[in-house]
Design an enzyme around this catalytic site. Sequence first.
Site, PDB file in Angstrom:
ATOM      1  CG  HIS A 164      -1.684  -1.250   1.420  1.00  0.00           C
ATOM      2  ND1 HIS A 164      -2.892  -1.539   0.836  1.00  0.00           N
ATOM      3  CD2 HIS A 164      -1.355  -2.355   2.142  1.00  0.00           C
ATOM      4  CE1 HIS A 164      -3.289  -2.758   1.200  1.00  0.00           C
ATOM      5  NE2 HIS A 164      -2.363  -3.275   1.985  1.00  0.00           N
ATOM      6  CB  SER A 285      13.495  22.481 -15.020  1.00  0.00           C
ATOM      7  OG  SER A 285      12.722  23.658 -15.135  1.00  0.00           O
ATOM      8  CE  LYS A 291      11.788  19.590 -11.286  1.00  0.00           C
ATOM      9  NZ  LYS A 291      10.414  19.589 -11.049  1.00  0.00           N
ATOM     10  CD  GLU A 298       8.992  12.217 -15.249  1.00  0.00           C
ATOM     11  OE1 GLU A 298       8.696  13.054 -16.117  1.00  0.00           O
ATOM     12  OE2 GLU A 298       9.537  12.515 -14.171  1.00  0.00           O
TER      13      GLU A 298
END
Length: 466
Positions: A164, A285, A291, A298
């Site tokens: 979970h 970024s 970043k 992704e």
Amino acid sequence: MQASNLDNRDKAWSGRFSEPMSELLKRYNASVGFDKRLAEFDIQGSLAHAKMLNKVGVLSNDDLAAIERGMAEILADIREGRFDWSVDLEDVHLNIEKRLTDKVGDAGKRLHTGRSRNDQVATDIRLYVRDAIDQIVPLIRAVQTSLVDLAEQNADTVMPGFTHLQVAQPVTFGHHLLAYFEMLERDAERFTDARRRVNRMPLGSAALAGTSYPIERAYTAELLGFEQVSRNSLDAVSDRDFAIEFTAAASLVMMHLSRLSEELILWMSPRFGFIDIADRFCTGSSIMPQKKNPDVAELARGKSGRVFGHLMGLLTLMKGQPLTYNKDNQEDKEPLFDTVDTLTITLSIYADMMRGITVKKEAMRAAALQGFATATDLADYLVKRGLPFRDAHETVARAVRFAEQKGCDLADLSLAELQAFHASIEQDVFAVLTLEGSLNSRNHIGGTAPAQVRAAVVEARRLLGL
Ligand code: ARG
């Protein structure tokens, strides 16, 4: 793409028609823009067919020699990018046949004896998918190899195992990585199994009913490396199960890589901080200088969607088709090609990227210490002292609540504090409350103990033939 001035009289099926095809239909009907990718397989199939026709006395030695010479030139032209594909000639098959006839005359026109584009294209796609499987399985093996190497280096690296997405029990990072090895092992198995059903030859089925020429299908099959010939011509020209199976197997690989991607993304986020991915696989970024983004993971997670889409597309393509061949089938190619491309590049990049992962062992350990990950071990300890498991569970739950209120871990409680929950607890409890104690106690096949991870690494290498 060449837009030549062919009219229907130049087409392979011109005789019956009295006016040229509409320009719009030409574009709608043509598949050459994408099926030219089958060219090498189409030529292989044609050469085998011609040899067989010659063997059974349907094609003369001179014609066969002319076809072989013409095809060799065409193949060289295609490989060197000199072949002008024409939309007017519809598809890869008619483009190549027309060029052959231009080069060698009547021999080229005799090639299509005892054959139809229906069994021809079914054969081409099977050769294509067989070749794709032969390239994809080694790529799966490469990702597995990277996982095994990383698992070996982290056989005793402790991390929290989750259910979970809540800290559940301590596990070793090596054990976690080898879970993905298992998924990919099943994937490789699936492709290998599917290959047997791919590797059956439709050629000889002709348009749908077979042919009246004295063909020797076993000979053609042998030349093309097919293990069997199809047993029913109607099925053979219309069956695309093998393409669906292939795409289903590809979807499962992408699903597995997508799950791994999701974990990499979480682990790399500063909240977890479990790993770092090599700079060459990350992007920055344009606005936020701090970043470093895990774009590969992704993208892989995102690209799984298009492969699942291709699977649905192919199933839907087939569901309404009466026997036998229908032009719908021309729509099988783009999803298949994109599936192969997506899977190939995703596996290739993962094989490399998994080697470029830095493991932040201290952060993993700290996280494992946070969520009462050894609570089950304390319950098991009490069971070994005679408590029924359900009572032990309840007792430990109360101890967890107490530690939580105190703001510490179970292992930080004093012996007296622990004994308040059950009198049978003694000094040796601290051994099971440590992360290492918990890990080492799960020492059976399939368990997370470092010794088992090391054994699993050896077994994995054996499976990989390393
Ligand atoms: N381009 C066609 C395809 O991909 C080849 C087969 C055409 N057959 C036909 N009967 N029109 O399916």
